[in-house]
Design a protein around this motif. Structure first.
Motif, PDB file in Angstrom:
ATOM      1  N   GLU A  22       0.821  -1.215   0.000  1.00  0.00           N
ATOM      2  CA  GLU A  22       0.000   0.000   0.000  1.00  0.00           C
ATOM      3  C   GLU A  22       0.856   1.267   0.000  1.00  0.00           C
ATOM      4  O   GLU A  22       0.565   2.225  -0.726  1.00  0.00           O
ATOM      5  CB  GLU A  22      -0.932   0.005   1.212  1.00  0.00           C
ATOM      6  N   ASN A  23       1.918   1.283   0.816  1.00  0.00           N
ATOM      7  CA  ASN A  23       2.747   2.479   0.880  1.00  0.00           C
ATOM      8  C   ASN A  23       3.460   2.745  -0.436  1.00  0.00           C
ATOM      9  O   ASN A  23       3.604   3.908  -0.851  1.00  0.00           O
ATOM     10  CB  ASN A  23       3.767   2.359   2.011  1.00  0.00           C
ATOM     11  N   CYS A  24       3.929   1.704  -1.094  1.00  0.00           N
ATOM     12  CA  CYS A  24       4.598   1.896  -2.384  1.00  0.00           C
ATOM     13  C   CYS A  24       3.618   2.375  -3.449  1.00  0.00           C
ATOM     14  O   CYS A  24       3.945   3.242  -4.266  1.00  0.00           O
ATOM     15  CB  CYS A  24       5.298   0.605  -2.815  1.00  0.00           C
ATOM     16  N   ARG A  28       3.863   6.055  -5.379  1.00  0.00           N
ATOM     17  CA  ARG A  28       3.868   6.212  -6.839  1.00  0.00           C
ATOM     18  C   ARG A  28       2.781   7.188  -7.279  1.00  0.00           C
ATOM     19  O   ARG A  28       2.992   8.002  -8.184  1.00  0.00           O
ATOM     20  CB  ARG A  28       3.693   4.854  -7.511  1.00  0.00           C
ATOM     21  N   LEU A  29       1.640   7.112  -6.652  1.00  0.00           N
ATOM     22  CA  LEU A  29       0.552   8.033  -6.988  1.00  0.00           C
ATOM     23  C   LEU A  29       0.894   9.470  -6.573  1.00  0.00           C
ATOM     24  O   LEU A  29       0.533  10.426  -7.259  1.00  0.00           O
ATOM     25  CB  LEU A  29      -0.747   7.592  -6.307  1.00  0.00           C
ATOM     26  N   ALA A  30       1.610   9.614  -5.452  1.00  0.00           N
ATOM     27  CA  ALA A  30       1.978  10.945  -4.970  1.00  0.00           C
ATOM     28  C   ALA A  30       3.030  11.599  -5.853  1.00  0.00           C
ATOM     29  O   ALA A  30       3.132  12.826  -5.914  1.00  0.00           O
ATOM     30  CB  ALA A  30       2.479  10.858  -3.532  1.00  0.00           C
ATOM     31  N   GLY A  31       3.830  10.786  -6.536  1.00  0.00           N
ATOM     32  CA  GLY A  31       4.811  11.322  -7.472  1.00  0.00           C
ATOM     33  C   GLY A  31       6.129  11.701  -6.828  1.00  0.00           C
ATOM     34  O   GLY A  31       6.473  11.247  -5.733  1.00  0.00           O
ATOM     35  N   ASN A  32       6.875  12.585  -7.494  1.00  0.00           N
ATOM     36  CA  ASN A  32       8.268  12.864  -7.140  1.00  0.00           C
ATOM     37  C   ASN A  32       8.479  13.281  -5.696  1.00  0.00           C
ATOM     38  O   ASN A  32       9.508  12.967  -5.099  1.00  0.00           O
ATOM     39  CB  ASN A  32       8.836  13.949  -8.061  1.00  0.00           C
ATOM     40  N   GLU A  33       7.539  14.008  -5.102  1.00  0.00           N
ATOM     41  CA  GLU A  33       7.775  14.488  -3.745  1.00  0.00           C
ATOM     42  C   GLU A  33       7.895  13.361  -2.735  1.00  0.00           C
ATOM     43  O   GLU A  33       8.437  13.548  -1.650  1.00  0.00           O
ATOM     44  CB  GLU A  33       6.658  15.447  -3.308  1.00  0.00           C
ATOM     45  N   PRO A 254       3.681   7.821   2.400  1.00  0.00           N
ATOM     46  CA  PRO A 254       4.258   8.956   1.665  1.00  0.00           C
ATOM     47  C   PRO A 254       4.419  10.199   2.536  1.00  0.00           C
ATOM     48  O   PRO A 254       3.897  10.294   3.652  1.00  0.00           O
ATOM     49  CB  PRO A 254       3.249   9.192   0.535  1.00  0.00           C
ATOM     50  N   LYS A 255       5.102  11.173   1.982  1.00  0.00           N
ATOM     51  CA  LYS A 255       5.547  12.371   2.703  1.00  0.00           C
ATOM     52  C   LYS A 255       4.414  13.102   3.425  1.00  0.00           C
ATOM     53  O   LYS A 255       4.553  13.472   4.600  1.00  0.00           O
ATOM     54  CB  LYS A 255       6.236  13.301   1.710  1.00  0.00           C
ATOM     55  N   LYS A 256       3.308  13.344   2.791  1.00  0.00           N
ATOM     56  CA  LYS A 256       2.237  14.134   3.408  1.00  0.00           C
ATOM     57  C   LYS A 256       1.687  13.452   4.654  1.00  0.00           C
ATOM     58  O   LYS A 256       1.381  14.118   5.648  1.00  0.00           O
ATOM     59  CB  LYS A 256       1.121  14.402   2.398  1.00  0.00           C
TER      60      LYS A 256
END
Length: 278
Positions: A22-24, A28-33, A254-256
């Protein structure tokens, strides 16, 4: 002091290109950030900490040249922190500006130095090997570096290190690939600083993992515990930038989402390309 994060992931990167968790998928959906290369930081345009397999990608992604690097600190021999072919980029056969390339001092434990010196990529004309000793201050190219023993498991008889840097009246504590730091180490660290540390980077590999089976990294909750302990001991204060760093994909979203947690505790979430200027 300027600190640029060239990579902020653990060994496998984030997302892991062979993983569909799920995290990966979210990354990928979140993109470069949210894309993270293996961990490395670039300090004041002339010092690097760690030398993993993504060093070229990290520098290119951040749009920086590493030509002026004169000091390399290596925490330990795991392959995401020491990738020997990187030294090949500095060799005469692969470097058109070899004659002008600065000599680079490498400070690390004896295991790492042995691996480097026995490698086909070792160039004694451009590389100076310096052995790190626990709590022993060493002046390297105008920067005072103090190796501190890490709580980490590597090769038999290898002592991994985290590092305290002091330069121009500023201080930077790089504490990644370590479990929660022992009070005895904090006591020694406190004796080595004249004022609270300006930037403290703390290992955050295990993220939101509930059951800790590998006690040689920090969970997100342990990052906060470590921050609070350093605050109690006056190693840091309210002006210190505390940064969570070195994220494994499995327990870290992801980051957010990471920021939603860490912002509550006034902890910065490192990301590739993050620049701190103090």
């Amino acid at each position: 002091m300027r600190v640029l994060f060239l990579g902020t992931a653990a060994y496998e990167g984030h997302p892991n290109v062979f993983c569909d968790c799920e995290n990966c998928r979210k990354a990928r959906l979140a993109g470069n950030e949210s894309f993270r290369l293996t961990a490395s930081v670039y300090v004041d345009d002339d010092l690097l900490i760690d030398f993993g397999p993504n060093i070229m990608s990290g520098a290119q992604k951040a749009e920086v040249s590493l030509f002026d690097v004169k000091t390399l600190l290596i925490t330990h021999s795991h392959s995401d922190h020491l990738y020997l072919p990187n030294f090949g980029y500095r060799m005469n056969r692969y470097n058109a500006s070899y004659d002008r390339l600065p000599r680079m001092s490498v400070l690390a434990n004896s295991t790492v130095l042995s691996l480097i010196s026995n490698s086909v990529y070792f160039d004694p004309e451009k590389t100076v090997l310096l052995q790190a000793e626990p709590y022993e201050e060493i002046e390297v190219n105008d920067c005072t570096v103090i190796p501190v023993p890490a709580v980490h498991k590597v090769k038999e008889d290898e002592q991994p290190f985290i590092f305290l840097l002091k330069k121009g009246g500023k201080s930077f504590f790089y504490a990644t690939d370590t479990g929660p730091i022992e009070d005895s180490s904090f006591g020694r660290l406190k004796d080595l600083i004249d004022s609270p540390i300006d930037i403290a980077v703390v290992d955050s590999t295990l993220g939101f993992m509930k059951e800790v089976l590998f006690p040689y990294h920090h969970t997100a909750e342990q990052v906060i515990t470590t921050k609070n302990r350093m605050r109690e001991l006056k190693i840091i204060d309210d002006n210190t930038l505390v940064v969570a760093h070195h994220f494994s994909h499995y327990p870290n979203p992801p980051k957010k989402e990471l920021e939603e947690f860490y912002n509550r505790y006034k902890v910065v979430v490192a990301h590739d390309g993050l620049l701190l200027d103090i």
